[in-house]
Design a protein around this motif. Sequence first.
Motif, PDB file in Angstrom:
ATOM      1  N   ILE A   1       0.808  -1.165   0.018  1.00 57.67           N
ATOM      2  CA  ILE A   1      -0.002   0.013   0.264  1.00 57.67           C
ATOM      3  C   ILE A   1       0.827   1.142  -0.066  1.00 57.67           C
ATOM      4  CG2 ILE A   1      -0.289  -0.075   2.410  1.00 57.67           C
ATOM      5  CD1 ILE A   1      -3.237   0.876   2.189  1.00 57.67           C
ATOM      6  N   ASP A   2       0.449   2.376  -0.809  1.00 56.27           N
ATOM      7  CA  ASP A   2       1.320   3.485  -1.039  1.00 56.27           C
ATOM      8  C   ASP A   2       0.729   4.569  -0.114  1.00 56.27           C
ATOM      9  OD1 ASP A   2       2.824   5.440  -2.003  1.00 56.27           O
ATOM     10  OD2 ASP A   2       2.043   5.179  -4.374  1.00 56.27           O
ATOM     11  N   PRO A   3       1.677   4.990   0.839  1.00 54.77           N
ATOM     12  CA  PRO A   3       1.357   5.743   1.859  1.00 54.77           C
ATOM     13  C   PRO A   3       1.231   7.174   1.095  1.00 54.77           C
ATOM     14  CG  PRO A   3       3.064   4.645   2.649  1.00 54.77           C
ATOM     15  CD  PRO A   3       3.218   4.128   1.364  1.00 54.77           C
ATOM     16  N   SER A   4       1.797   7.468   0.065  1.00 56.37           N
ATOM     17  CA  SER A   4       1.714   8.940  -0.588  1.00 56.37           C
ATOM     18  C   SER A   4       0.435   8.963  -1.120  1.00 56.37           C
ATOM     19  CB  SER A   4       2.787   9.097  -1.820  1.00 56.37           C
ATOM     20  OG  SER A   4       2.593   8.024  -2.781  1.00 56.37           O
ATOM     21  N   GLY A   5      -0.610   8.218  -1.374  1.00 57.08           N
ATOM     22  CA  GLY A   5      -1.874   8.369  -1.836  1.00 57.08           C
ATOM     23  C   GLY A   5      -2.950   8.263  -0.866  1.00 57.08           C
ATOM     24  N   LEU A   6      -2.669   8.001   0.095  1.00 56.27           N
ATOM     25  CA  LEU A   6      -3.466   7.805   1.290  1.00 56.27           C
ATOM     26  C   LEU A   6      -4.493   8.937   1.795  1.00 56.27           C
ATOM     27  CD1 LEU A   6      -1.890   5.313   3.639  1.00 56.27           C
ATOM     28  CD2 LEU A   6      -3.510   4.714   1.835  1.00 56.27           C
ATOM     29  N   GLU A   7      -3.643  10.076   1.983  1.00 55.62           N
ATOM     30  CA  GLU A   7      -4.348  11.345   2.442  1.00 55.62           C
ATOM     31  C   GLU A   7      -5.591  11.889   1.387  1.00 55.62           C
ATOM     32  OE1 GLU A   7      -2.532  13.760   5.747  1.00 55.62           O
ATOM     33  OE2 GLU A   7      -0.865  13.666   4.244  1.00 55.62           O
ATOM     34  N   ALA A   8      -5.340  11.540   0.409  1.00 54.72           N
ATOM     35  CA  ALA A   8      -6.491  11.896  -0.800  1.00 54.72           C
ATOM     36  C   ALA A   8      -7.630  10.987  -0.686  1.00 54.72           C
ATOM     37  CB  ALA A   8      -5.934  11.706  -2.171  1.00 54.72           C
ATOM     38  N   LYS A   9      -7.632   9.895  -0.239  1.00 52.51           N
ATOM     39  CA  LYS A   9      -8.406   9.034   0.116  1.00 52.51           C
ATOM     40  C   LYS A   9      -9.361   9.234   1.306  1.00 52.51           C
ATOM     41  CE  LYS A   9      -7.278   6.275  -3.486  1.00 52.51           C
ATOM     42  NZ  LYS A   9      -8.038   5.786  -4.570  1.00 52.51           N
ATOM     43  N   ILE A  10      -8.898   9.972   2.224  1.00 50.44           N
ATOM     44  CA  ILE A  10      -9.450  10.155   3.634  1.00 50.44           C
ATOM     45  C   ILE A  10     -10.628  11.115   3.505  1.00 50.44           C
ATOM     46  CG2 ILE A  10      -9.281  10.792   6.037  1.00 50.44           C
ATOM     47  CD1 ILE A  10      -6.312   9.941   5.909  1.00 50.44           C
ATOM     48  N   THR A  11     -11.976  10.759   3.916  1.00 47.69           N
ATOM     49  CA  THR A  11     -12.909  11.602   4.102  1.00 47.69           C
ATOM     50  C   THR A  11     -13.488  11.761   5.319  1.00 47.69           C
ATOM     51  OG1 THR A  11     -14.694  10.051   3.853  1.00 47.69           O
ATOM     52  CG2 THR A  11     -13.334  10.826   1.851  1.00 47.69           C
ATOM     53  N   PRO A  12     -14.491  12.363   5.888  1.00 43.99           N
ATOM     54  CA  PRO A  12     -15.135  12.389   7.208  1.00 43.99           C
ATOM     55  C   PRO A  12     -15.456  11.351   7.450  1.00 43.99           C
ATOM     56  CG  PRO A  12     -15.670  14.533   5.867  1.00 43.99           C
ATOM     57  CD  PRO A  12     -14.935  13.719   4.844  1.00 43.99           C
ATOM     58  N   ARG A  13     -15.783   9.984   6.748  1.00 48.46           N
ATOM     59  CA  ARG A  13     -16.444   8.997   6.970  1.00 48.46           C
ATOM     60  C   ARG A  13     -15.412   7.585   7.240  1.00 48.46           C
ATOM     61  NH1 ARG A  13     -20.783   7.778   2.328  1.00 48.46           N
ATOM     62  NH2 ARG A  13     -19.018   8.759   1.017  1.00 48.46           N
TER      63      ARG A  13
ATOM     64  N   ARG B   1      -2.413  11.579  12.341  1.00 44.88           N
ATOM     65  CA  ARG B   1      -2.731  12.964  11.875  1.00 44.88           C
ATOM     66  C   ARG B   1      -4.332  13.108  11.761  1.00 44.88           C
ATOM     67  NH1 ARG B   1       1.361  13.671   8.820  1.00 44.88           N
ATOM     68  NH2 ARG B   1       0.216  13.231   6.891  1.00 44.88           N
ATOM     69  N   HIS B   2      -4.767  12.135  11.213  1.00 43.36           N
ATOM     70  CA  HIS B   2      -6.392  12.217  11.136  1.00 43.36           C
ATOM     71  C   HIS B   2      -7.263  11.517  12.147  1.00 43.36           C
ATOM     72  CE1 HIS B   2      -6.100  14.081   7.001  1.00 43.36           C
ATOM     73  NE2 HIS B   2      -4.857  13.418   6.929  1.00 43.36           N
ATOM     74  N   GLY B   3      -6.726  10.804  12.951  1.00 38.48           N
ATOM     75  CA  GLY B   3      -7.382  10.295  14.200  1.00 38.48           C
ATOM     76  C   GLY B   3      -8.230   8.902  13.783  1.00 38.48           C
ATOM     77  N   ILE B   4      -7.461   8.163  13.012  1.00 33.62           N
ATOM     78  CA  ILE B   4      -8.172   7.033  12.443  1.00 33.62           C
ATOM     79  C   ILE B   4      -7.278   5.653  12.771  1.00 33.62           C
ATOM     80  CG2 ILE B   4      -9.631   7.867  10.662  1.00 33.62           C
ATOM     81  CD1 ILE B   4      -7.166   7.197   8.678  1.00 33.62           C
ATOM     82  N   PHE B   5      -7.692   4.685  12.830  1.00 28.72           N
ATOM     83  CA  PHE B   5      -7.157   3.285  13.205  1.00 28.72           C
ATOM     84  C   PHE B   5      -6.227   2.709  12.086  1.00 28.72           C
ATOM     85  CE2 PHE B   5     -10.942   1.429  11.883  1.00 28.72           C
ATOM     86  CZ  PHE B   5     -10.436   0.496  10.837  1.00 28.72           C
TER      87      PHE B   5
END
Length: 379
Positions: free
Chosen positions: A124-136, A161-165
């Motif tokens: 899994i590519d960390p560089s593309g993860l933040e673009a996938k994060i939404t409020p859900r 940074r986004h408070g997710i597991f």
Amino acid sequence: MTAWEGMAADMDTYIKRIDLTRDYEAHREEYLKAIEKVCRETAFSGGKYADAFDRDFAEYVGVPYACGVNNGTSALHLAMLALGVGPGDEVIVPANTYIATAWGVSYTGATPVFADCTPDTWEIDPSGLEAKITPRTKGILGVHLYGQPFDYAKVREIADRHGIFVAEDCAQAHGAKFQGRMAGSMGEMGCFSFYPGKNLYAFGEGGSITCKEETYHRHMTRLKNQGCDVRYYHDEVGFNYRLEGLQGAVLSVSLKYLPQWTKRRQEIGWRYLREITNPLITMQAHPDDTEPVFHLFVVQVEERDGFVKYMADAGVECNLHYPVPCHLQKAYARLGYKKGDCPNAEHLAEHCVTLPLFPEMQEWEIARVVELCNCFGGA
């Protein structure tokens, strides 16, 4: 005559991708003795042999708790439930993995959001993860694919940074390490499969969820046992996901040999990496801060079908793991993904080939695979 031909002259020269019969024959008496004990006590569903394996496996992984279940898919399901995932939620998962990773999210009513892999490690590519994060987004479910750990540190940094597991799919990574830490000991949950062929496997089906928090462990134990803490008192809707006593006993035998098997897998894997030098064959990258366990030895070949036929004609079985990425599976057509959304995962799926690798491989078999790979395409 080549060296491998001389060694193989008086034996069957067909090389399987994996051959479980060799382990069984080597440890048959121990396996049968363990099974006999369970049968004499009729401790078939859960019970002390399943519980004993849970304790031993938790110690092996280096966590306080392991919750044995009936298979790896159930492990993923219960982990997501314990982490509070449900309808309306999203969990980010790799596009290149076995489909069960996504099932664990879907079974809760949540939506898997597929992320691409890196072009070199295929994780899994960390560089593309933040673009996938939404409020859900509730979390990220990373996979230590083929026994190569994903970049947990970078994924963890983004998640915090986004408070997710962060949960780990360790179905192919028993004993793998990232920066000295055992797979299954880093995230909130570690989900293991003991399907036949895994680095640690049952005589049928089995799985486990490892964790550090007692509340998670208690919740998953209740869920797998029909929603009961006390028999016949059902506190929530549960499942029949218990690990069988027979499988617990078999796994306890195998666990003693897992370090030995891991060492042998690593010897073979690193030898392939050193000795297969054909430029037509692309290897998976293994960063220096990781210790892969080579559950599968996957390579990329441009002329994949020709390569598989070439190996089969020479008496070597190869498989494809996995020829269709998750985001393009028909089961997830409703999510609207299309070709080009995860280009690295798609390229891997179209060119992947799995070479034979298992602890009981003989030296002539390893040499034969290396020789054939290096001769492919007239190289």
